[in-house]
Design a protein around this motif. Structure first.
Motif, PDB file in Angstrom:
ATOM      1  N   MET A 181       0.832  -1.205   0.000  1.00  0.00           N
ATOM      2  CA  MET A 181       0.000   0.000   0.000  1.00  0.00           C
ATOM      3  C   MET A 181       0.870   1.260   0.000  1.00  0.00           C
ATOM      4  O   MET A 181       0.507   2.276  -0.585  1.00  0.00           O
ATOM      5  CB  MET A 181      -0.950  -0.025   1.188  1.00  0.00           C
ATOM      6  CG  MET A 181      -2.006  -1.107   1.037  1.00  0.00           C
ATOM      7  SD  MET A 181      -3.636  -0.536   1.522  1.00  0.00           S
ATOM      8  CE  MET A 181      -4.437  -2.094   1.782  1.00  0.00           C
ATOM      9  N   ASP A 182       2.031   1.194   0.674  1.00  0.00           N
ATOM     10  CA  ASP A 182       2.960   2.333   0.637  1.00  0.00           C
ATOM     11  C   ASP A 182       3.528   2.511  -0.769  1.00  0.00           C
ATOM     12  O   ASP A 182       3.792   3.627  -1.214  1.00  0.00           O
ATOM     13  CB  ASP A 182       4.126   2.099   1.607  1.00  0.00           C
ATOM     14  CG  ASP A 182       3.703   2.234   3.058  1.00  0.00           C
ATOM     15  OD1 ASP A 182       2.641   2.819   3.322  1.00  0.00           O
ATOM     16  OD2 ASP A 182       4.453   1.754   3.936  1.00  0.00           O
ATOM     17  N   GLU A 183       3.731   1.383  -1.438  1.00  0.00           N
ATOM     18  CA  GLU A 183       4.284   1.420  -2.794  1.00  0.00           C
ATOM     19  C   GLU A 183       3.350   2.199  -3.739  1.00  0.00           C
ATOM     20  O   GLU A 183       3.816   2.917  -4.626  1.00  0.00           O
ATOM     21  CB  GLU A 183       4.481  -0.020  -3.278  1.00  0.00           C
ATOM     22  CG  GLU A 183       5.568  -0.192  -4.297  1.00  0.00           C
ATOM     23  CD  GLU A 183       5.774  -1.668  -4.643  1.00  0.00           C
ATOM     24  OE1 GLU A 183       5.034  -2.526  -4.108  1.00  0.00           O
ATOM     25  OE2 GLU A 183       6.670  -1.937  -5.451  1.00  0.00           O
ATOM     26  N   TYR A 184       2.039   2.055  -3.522  1.00  0.00           N
ATOM     27  CA  TYR A 184       1.112   2.848  -4.335  1.00  0.00           C
ATOM     28  C   TYR A 184       1.332   4.343  -4.076  1.00  0.00           C
ATOM     29  O   TYR A 184       1.166   5.169  -4.970  1.00  0.00           O
ATOM     30  CB  TYR A 184      -0.353   2.493  -4.016  1.00  0.00           C
ATOM     31  CG  TYR A 184      -0.711   1.071  -4.344  1.00  0.00           C
ATOM     32  CD1 TYR A 184      -0.637   0.599  -5.647  1.00  0.00           C
ATOM     33  CD2 TYR A 184      -1.114   0.190  -3.349  1.00  0.00           C
ATOM     34  CE1 TYR A 184      -0.952  -0.710  -5.948  1.00  0.00           C
ATOM     35  CE2 TYR A 184      -1.430  -1.127  -3.639  1.00  0.00           C
ATOM     36  CZ  TYR A 184      -1.351  -1.571  -4.942  1.00  0.00           C
ATOM     37  OH  TYR A 184      -1.659  -2.866  -5.231  1.00  0.00           O
ATOM     38  N   GLY A 185       1.701   4.691  -2.855  1.00  0.00           N
ATOM     39  CA  GLY A 185       1.965   6.089  -2.512  1.00  0.00           C
ATOM     40  C   GLY A 185       3.200   6.611  -3.221  1.00  0.00           C
ATOM     41  O   GLY A 185       3.201   7.724  -3.757  1.00  0.00           O
TER      42      GLY A 185
END
Lengths: 321, 253
Positions: free
Chosen positions: B36-40
């Motif tokens: 989910m951080d990677e999407y950020g």
């Protein structure tokens, strides 16, 4: 006092609120010295019916029936909750573990300079300390966490506590005034996904379809068909929602809803860990899948290796008998 | 505008989680940048590529030495520099938000991107707590995002569906699957990332300490019946399953 913020939608008190009352009573009864009354705060507009329903289970109800609360925003709900918790010297603030609850609860904790126990499935008090169990690592681990201090903010995972029964005498209701900030997030459009079926988080039985169902027509015929026959809610996997077969509101898993029904019937669901994290705590899990190696069978109570297209029509027929 | 993107390092979704002496033991576990951080991180890069006025993209991680690897991944994806607040202390989201808010202020960040619910602590609190500390609005579970001047528009999931929104910057946005498809770092970018700044910082200066204590952790899997029904005869299988659900499990009327 122990302060619960009511969850409600469409003018009705949500079952989650009754569960929070049970969680609150568990804290008071564990003998940690945290005391009542069990107070429910109702935020919204035209919420008389919600307040009455809350009064049936709570020692007292605080009602903020204000135009500024007509629609939920994280900033207004956090401000309202923190203000009432502060004025009422609440030692425990209990908020629902819904998407919105877990969105504004951290703001309440920061405003009150309080620790935050998120998504609790068990709650006990021990002296100054509040202890909670919660799931971590995509619900593969159960952690016990604790926090102390004059006030602790908690969110309660839906479906983890029994619904509170009505008290012999309803609690008193009081109107409260609030100083609300102007919300800075403007909602410019809204797509509400309505279903005539029982809400996923409130359903005793859920029938969920995955990619193995084949296509959206099959989904309607088999997943919805079976759900309607046995009075169940309808769920879907991430892949099915991404493919556009079903609305997001039906998604179960890490990025969707977390559910804990008595029975979870997974049709053509492979069982990725992100999906298991949303349904793995269901009491009984039924899996029907062509692929005997699908991980869903590892967590299933009853499994059938077979084609959904053949087994489910037979099930629908047999269930009608 | 400067974008601050938060990065946690978590076990790979397929990795087995081990418990040792009542605590999660990540020794020997495959660790990755949280999905989910990677999407950020990806969204920050896309905002710049789409022509928004993005002056710099900074990745921040708080955690032990190994967390450097997750920051290197973010650098290789294209963020400009990284800050690593190195500590073995386990901070809960409320305590960690204190660090994030201070870094955001020191950096003059106008937008913070963080995963909606990271796969280690299964918490959704960091974005909201950080927004509150900074006095900023927040948009959670965002799956569409645009920046025009000082305004943020997009769409995000709410309890009963989704909403389109408009909000002023600065703001905190929590990200999720569906927002974008994160890029793979290419070899040239991995090489380039080695020369990018990865600043080390000490937790001591941030005046924060854990507010929640982990008492115990256990793998608690419910014992499942694992009863397999022969599916060769669909009618017989259906009848047998219904009988078990009605009379053994007693979950159907």
């Amino acid at each position: 006092m122990i302060l619960i913020v009511a969850e409600h939608a469409g003018g009705k008190l949500a079952k989650a609120t009754l569960e929070m009352v049970t969680a609150a009573r568990a804290v008071l009864e564990s003998g940690g010295g945290r005391e009542g009354p069990v107070t429910v705060l109702v935020l919204g507009q035209n919420v008389a019916e919600v307040a009455n329903a809350a009064a049936a289970v709570a020692d007292q109800v605080l009602v903020a029936d204000l135009p500024g609360l007509a629609t939920y925003t994280a900033e207004t709900w956090a401000a309202a909750t923190a203000q009432i918790a502060g004025e009422g010297e609440a030692h425990t603030v209990v908020i629902g573990g819904s998407r919105s609850g877990r969105e504004y609860a951290p703001r309440v904790a920061v405003k009150l300079d309080a620790p935050y126990l998120e998504d609790a499935i068990r709650l006990t008090a021990n002296g100054d300390t509040l202890q909670a169990q919660r799931y971590t690592y995509l619900a593969r681990v159960t952690e016990t966490v604790e926090a102390g201090g004059p006030v602790v903010v908690v969110t309660v995972k839906p479906g983890s506590f029994a619904a509170a029964a009505p008290l012999p005498t309803p609690g008193e209701q009081y109107d409260v005034e609030l100083d609300l900030p102007a919300p800075r997030v403007e909602v410019t459009g809204r797509s509400v996904e309505k279903t005539s079926r029982v809400a996923l988080t409130e359903a005793d039985v859920i029938v969920t379809g995955g990619r193995g169902v084949g296509n959206s027509e099959n989904f309607s015929a088999y997943v919805e068909g079976l759900a309607d026959r046995i009075g169940a809610g309808v769920g879907a996997t991430r892949a099915v929602v991404d493919a556009g077969w079903r609305p997001y509101a039906e998604q179960v898993g890490q990025t969707g809803k977390t559910v804990q029904p008595k029975a979870y019937v997974a049709l053509g669901v492979s069982g990725a860990v992100q999906h298991l994290s949303g349904m793995g705590k269901s009491r009984y899990i039924v899996a029907i899948n062509k692929d005997a190696e699908a991980p869903i069978f590892k967590v299933a109570d009853y499994g059938i290796v077979g084609d959904v297209n053949q087994i489910v029509p037979a099930l629908i027929e047999a269930a009608g008998k | 505008m400067k974008i601050l993107t938060l990065v946690r390092q978590v076990p790979d979704a397929e990795a087995r989680v081990k418990i040792n002496a009542g605590a999660v033991d990540l020794e020997g576990t495959t660790l990755v940048i949280d999905g989910m951080d990677e999407y950020g991180v990806e969204e920050a890069l896309r905002l710049r590529e789409s022509g928004a006025n993005v002056e710099e993209i900074v990745a921040l991680a708080v955690g032990p030495k190994r967390v450097e690897d997750a920051l290197r991944t973010a650098l290789a994806m294209g963020v400009d520099r990284a800050i690593h607040v190195e500590t073995d202390e386990k901070l809960d989201p409320i305590a960690l938000s204190r660090v994030v808010a201070q870094v955001a202020q020191a950096e003059g960040a106008g937008l913070i991107l963080v995963g909606g619910q990271e796969a280690d602590w299964d918490s959704q609190a960091l974005g909201a707590a950080t927004a509150e500390r900074l006095g900023w609005p927040q948009l959670t579970w965002t799956n569409e995002l645009k920046v025009e001047g000082e305004t943020l528009t997009g769409r995000h999931d709410v309890d009963d569906g989704n909403e389109s929104f408009r909000a002023p910057l600065p703001a905190v946005v929590t990200t999720q699957q569906g927002l974008n498809e994160p890029r793979y770092p290419t070899l040239p970018n991995i090489m380039k990332a080695k020369r990018k700044e990865l600043r080390k910082d000490d937790l001591g200066g941030y005046g924060t300490q854990p507010t929640v204590r982990v008492v115990n952790a256990e793998i608690q899997t419910r014992a499942r019946l694992n009863r397999m029904i022969d599916g060769k005869d669909p009618q017989a299988a259906a009848a047998q399953l219904l009988d078990l659900l009605r009379n053994e499990a007693k979950v159907l009327a």
